[in-house]
Design an enzyme around this catalytic site. Structure first.
Site, PDB file in Angstrom:
ATOM      1  CD  GLU A 190     -54.272 -35.054 -28.331  1.00  0.00           C
ATOM      2  OE1 GLU A 190     -53.547 -35.681 -28.944  1.00  0.00           O
ATOM      3  OE2 GLU A 190     -54.000 -34.127 -27.316  1.00  0.00           O
ATOM      4  N   GLY A 234     -54.279 -38.579 -34.145  1.00  0.00           N
ATOM      5  CA  GLY A 234     -52.847 -39.025 -34.283  1.00  0.00           C
ATOM      6  C   GLY A 234     -52.227 -37.453 -34.549  1.00  0.00           C
ATOM      7  CB  VAL A 245     -43.962 -31.511 -47.373  1.00  0.00           C
ATOM      8  CG1 VAL A 245     -45.323 -31.145 -47.621  1.00  0.00           C
ATOM      9  CG2 VAL A 245     -43.544 -32.540 -48.474  1.00  0.00           C
ATOM     10  NE  ARG A 293     -43.909 -36.802 -38.499  1.00  0.00           N
ATOM     11  CZ  ARG A 293     -44.323 -36.181 -37.363  1.00  0.00           C
ATOM     12  NH1 ARG A 293     -44.372 -34.713 -37.448  1.00  0.00           N
ATOM     13  NH2 ARG A 293     -45.040 -36.727 -36.311  1.00  0.00           N
ATOM     14  CG  HIS A 329     -65.624 -23.211 -69.967  1.00  0.00           C
ATOM     15  ND1 HIS A 329     -64.194 -22.795 -69.981  1.00  0.00           N
ATOM     16  CD2 HIS A 329     -66.398 -22.225 -70.207  1.00  0.00           C
ATOM     17  CE1 HIS A 329     -64.175 -21.686 -70.324  1.00  0.00           C
ATOM     18  NE2 HIS A 329     -65.414 -21.096 -70.385  1.00  0.00           N
TER      19      HIS A 329
HETATM   20  P1  NAI Z   1     -38.895 -33.795 -45.742  1.00  0.00           P
HETATM   21  O1  NAI Z   1     -38.395 -35.063 -45.624  1.00  0.00           O
HETATM   22  O2  NAI Z   1     -40.108 -33.496 -46.574  1.00  0.00           O
HETATM   23  O3  NAI Z   1     -38.133 -32.429 -45.764  1.00  0.00           O
HETATM   24  C1  NAI Z   1     -37.122 -32.456 -44.945  1.00  0.00           C
HETATM   25  C2  NAI Z   1     -36.218 -31.388 -45.740  1.00  0.00           C
HETATM   26  O4  NAI Z   1     -35.090 -30.941 -44.691  1.00  0.00           O
HETATM   27  C3  NAI Z   1     -35.244 -31.882 -46.763  1.00  0.00           C
HETATM   28  O5  NAI Z   1     -35.620 -31.317 -47.917  1.00  0.00           O
HETATM   29  C4  NAI Z   1     -33.780 -32.328 -46.492  1.00  0.00           C
HETATM   30  O6  NAI Z   1     -33.051 -32.099 -47.568  1.00  0.00           O
HETATM   31  C5  NAI Z   1     -33.879 -31.134 -45.471  1.00  0.00           C
HETATM   32  N1  NAI Z   1     -32.606 -31.377 -44.547  1.00  0.00           N
HETATM   33  C6  NAI Z   1     -32.337 -32.158 -43.920  1.00  0.00           C
HETATM   34  N2  NAI Z   1     -31.325 -31.911 -42.790  1.00  0.00           N
HETATM   35  C7  NAI Z   1     -30.981 -30.821 -43.131  1.00  0.00           C
HETATM   36  C8  NAI Z   1     -29.947 -30.067 -42.627  1.00  0.00           C
HETATM   37  N3  NAI Z   1     -29.350 -30.440 -41.611  1.00  0.00           N
HETATM   38  N4  NAI Z   1     -30.192 -28.654 -43.145  1.00  0.00           N
HETATM   39  C9  NAI Z   1     -30.838 -28.173 -43.857  1.00  0.00           C
HETATM   40  N5  NAI Z   1     -31.838 -28.859 -44.538  1.00  0.00           N
HETATM   41  C10 NAI Z   1     -31.870 -30.252 -44.074  1.00  0.00           C
HETATM   42  O7  NAI Z   1     -39.571 -33.801 -44.124  1.00  0.00           O
HETATM   43  P2  NAI Z   1     -40.591 -32.774 -43.385  1.00  0.00           P
HETATM   44  O8  NAI Z   1     -40.838 -31.448 -44.314  1.00  0.00           O
HETATM   45  O9  NAI Z   1     -40.016 -32.516 -41.999  1.00  0.00           O
HETATM   46  O10 NAI Z   1     -41.983 -33.407 -43.487  1.00  0.00           O
HETATM   47  C11 NAI Z   1     -41.960 -34.766 -42.605  1.00  0.00           C
HETATM   48  C12 NAI Z   1     -43.027 -35.791 -43.473  1.00  0.00           C
HETATM   49  O11 NAI Z   1     -44.151 -35.169 -43.188  1.00  0.00           O
HETATM   50  C13 NAI Z   1     -42.754 -35.854 -44.891  1.00  0.00           C
HETATM   51  O12 NAI Z   1     -42.734 -37.233 -45.226  1.00  0.00           O
HETATM   52  C14 NAI Z   1     -44.049 -35.223 -45.346  1.00  0.00           C
HETATM   53  O13 NAI Z   1     -44.492 -35.781 -46.549  1.00  0.00           O
HETATM   54  C15 NAI Z   1     -44.901 -35.240 -44.327  1.00  0.00           C
HETATM   55  N6  NAI Z   1     -45.859 -34.178 -44.583  1.00  0.00           N
HETATM   56  C16 NAI Z   1     -46.951 -34.125 -45.503  1.00  0.00           C
HETATM   57  C17 NAI Z   1     -47.523 -32.820 -45.843  1.00  0.00           C
HETATM   58  C18 NAI Z   1     -48.511 -32.946 -46.914  1.00  0.00           C
HETATM   59  O14 NAI Z   1     -48.777 -33.950 -47.369  1.00  0.00           O
HETATM   60  N7  NAI Z   1     -49.136 -31.879 -47.209  1.00  0.00           N
HETATM   61  C19 NAI Z   1     -47.530 -31.849 -45.002  1.00  0.00           C
HETATM   62  C20 NAI Z   1     -46.397 -31.993 -43.782  1.00  0.00           C
HETATM   63  C21 NAI Z   1     -45.658 -33.028 -43.657  1.00  0.00           C
END
Ligand code: NAI
Length: 474
Positions: free
Chosen positions: A36, A39, A192, A281, A452
């Site tokens: 779709e 993305g 995140v 990811r 305010h």
């Molecule tokens: P992330 O890189 O933010 O967090 C992954 C976490 O998993 C890290 O803290 C890492 O230390 C931990 N980890 C890795 N291997 C592990 C293990 N074997 N055991 C335990 N912990 C482990 O990646 P996340 O949360 O999957 O998000 C992916 C991407 O998507 C990010 O780049 C994020 O910025 C983006 N995203 C952004 C959002 C927003 O802007 N609100 C919302 C959701 C995702």
């Protein structure tokens, strides 16, 4: 063979925005997408999660604080099927909006999967292998384009522990498709995605355990934010284990799964109806002909320069596939840069002013350097902060947890970064980003009259605090 000026491969927030800008700049443009339009962000990411979070937070607010807010809501409950249907409706409406924009700009939307055949100074050739959806079959059709933008995005990553592939282990795509909320979930990864899902299911009253390998959750954000959010989540009953190494996941049949992990030298376990894998990811680069076209990859990501150019003439890449910053708004910004350069302009992208938002309660938003990073780079640092507990609007909104913290250059007053944990932090961070972009100083921020009562007054107060002249804090 149909010939385009530009072909964009991938219709996420990077790709469709790039296609629109190319069309605006007079290019005959094709947008190839096999799922779709919109993305991950629109269909399996930002929009569905924030829609679910909106209802979960309303529910939690009324359930936990209704009485003090003067709301009597007996028998309050969550109709998850209705919530999921609303999420799909919001996504659908936005997707139709994008389809309308693409059509309105006379962009040729090719439904299918593109594979690069060749690339070079004279342009590239790609085949659209298969089609999906109602757009008819384009199997095996060849197209040519003078410029090609790779915007194929990313997909959830996993980790090679035993049991990572059992049915109870879900990635973010699968979690967003659930027909009901799990009673208990173990989240692997306190980044995140992990923290947002913890916020969601905790607000819905479910039992949540986070297992994070690093010493803190939300690593990469300012220490004050990581510690502040960990405290808030723990106070709400989320069981957070940092410095924890996942060893194995075992199926517990109809009861879900048990995660075995090591923490502080001891072997521990946590069980849940589902296990959410949120460990980052990985780029989508396989099977799209990148190698054949001679495009360089670095740890799986497409290497680009500040103009979004790959090493191959006429081939550009934007978004998650570039591994720069995996955020929808960065992908869109990269798309605009690529489009401008294709149209002969000289655009480039710096990544030092990128707002990052986490949709917790209260929200988190940051831009620029953390205090730790600013100090580590040897800059003379001066900070100011203001607590949400002393802000009238935050109190009205029943949200006293949080703060604004501003990092400045001690000599020039330049704003190096800002970190906000407060209601509507995600909307407020734009003010600081705009000021940083125009090289404004903290004095100018402090001198700017803020309305305010608003949460944004906290930004002005924190700016005053940098000079030790904050009126509303001792
Ligand atoms: P992330 O890189 O933010 O967090 C992954 C976490 O998993 C890290 O803290 C890492 O230390 C931990 N980890 C890795 N291997 C592990 C293990 N074997 N055991 C335990 N912990 C482990 O990646 P996340 O949360 O999957 O998000 C992916 C991407 O998507 C990010 O780049 C994020 O910025 C983006 N995203 C952004 C959002 C927003 O802007 N609100 C919302 C959701 C995702």
């Amino acid at each position: 063979m149909e010939q385009f000026d530009v072909a964009v491969i991938g219709g996420g927030p990077g790709g469709y925005v790039a296609a629109i800008r190319c069309a605006q700049l007079g290019k005959k443009t094709a947008l190839v997408e096999n799922r779709e339009l919109g993305g991950t962000c629109l269909n399996r990411g930002c929009i569905p999660t924030k829609t679910l979070l909106h209802t979960a937070e309303l529910y939690d607010e009324v359930r936990s604080h209704g009485k003090e807010l003067g709301l009597a809501a007996e028998g309050l409950s969550v109709d998850y099927a209705a919530l999921a249907a609303r999420k799909d409706a919001v996504v659908g409406r936005l997707r139709r909006g994008i389809e309308g924009l693409v059509k309105g700009r006379k962009i040729t939307h090719i439904k299918g999967r593109a594979v690069l055949e060749s690339a070079g100074a004279a342009g590239g050739i790609f085949t659209v292998e298969e089609s999906s959806g109602a757009g008819g079959s384009n199997a095996g059709v060849k197209y040519a384009a003078a410029d090609i933008i790779i915007a194929t995005g990313s997909e959830p990553a996993s980790i090679p522990v035993p049991g990572a592939d059992i049915p109870a282990v879900l990635d973010s795509d699968a979690v967003l498709s659930l027909a009901r909320a799990p009673e208990a979930a173990v989240i692997i990864g306190g980044g995140v995605i992990g923290v947002e899902f913890a916020t969601l299911f905790n607000a819905l009253g479910k039992k949540i355990t986070i297992i994070e390998m690093l010493p803190k959750i939300l690593a990469g954000m300012d220490d004050s934010v990581c510690a502040g959010m960990a405290k808030i989540l723990a106070k709400r009953g989320v069981d957070i284990h940092t410095g924890a190494k996942l060893l194995e996941i075992k199926s517990a049949g109809a009861n879900g799964a048990v995660c075995y992990y090591e923490e502080g030298g001891a072997k521990k376990e946590a069980s849940g109806e589902i296990v959410i894998m949120a460990v980052g990811r990985r780029p989508v680069t396989k099977g799209i002909g990148l190698e054949a076209a001679g495009i360089a990859l670095n740890r799986g990501f497409v290497t680009v320069n500040e103009k979004m150019a790959t090493g191959v003439p006429g081939i550009w890449a934007i978004g998650d596939v570039t591994g720069k910053v995996q955020l929808a708004h960065v992908a869109s910004a990269q798309g605009l840069v690529a489009a401008a350069n294709i149209a002969g302009k000289n655009a480039s992208l710096a990544y030092n002013i990128v707002p990052a938002c986490v949709y917790t309660n209260p929200e988190i938003a940051s831009v620029g350097l953390t205090e730790e990073a600013a100090k580590a780079s040897g800059l003379p640092v001066k900070t100011g902060s203001f607590p949400a507990a002393a802000n009238g609007r935050s109190m009205i909104m029943n949200s006293g947890d949080g703060f604004v913290k501003i990092i400045t250059h001690a000599e020039t007053g330049e704003i190096l970064g800002a970190h906000i944990m407060a209601p509507r932090a995600t909307d407020m961070i734009g003010e600081i980003a705009a000021l940083m972009r125009s090289e404004g100083t903290v004095e100018e921020l402090a001198d700017t009259i803020h309305a305010h009562p608003t949460v944004s007054e906290m930004i002005m107060e924190a700016a005053h605090d940098v000079e030790g002249l904050c009126c509303h804090k001792l």
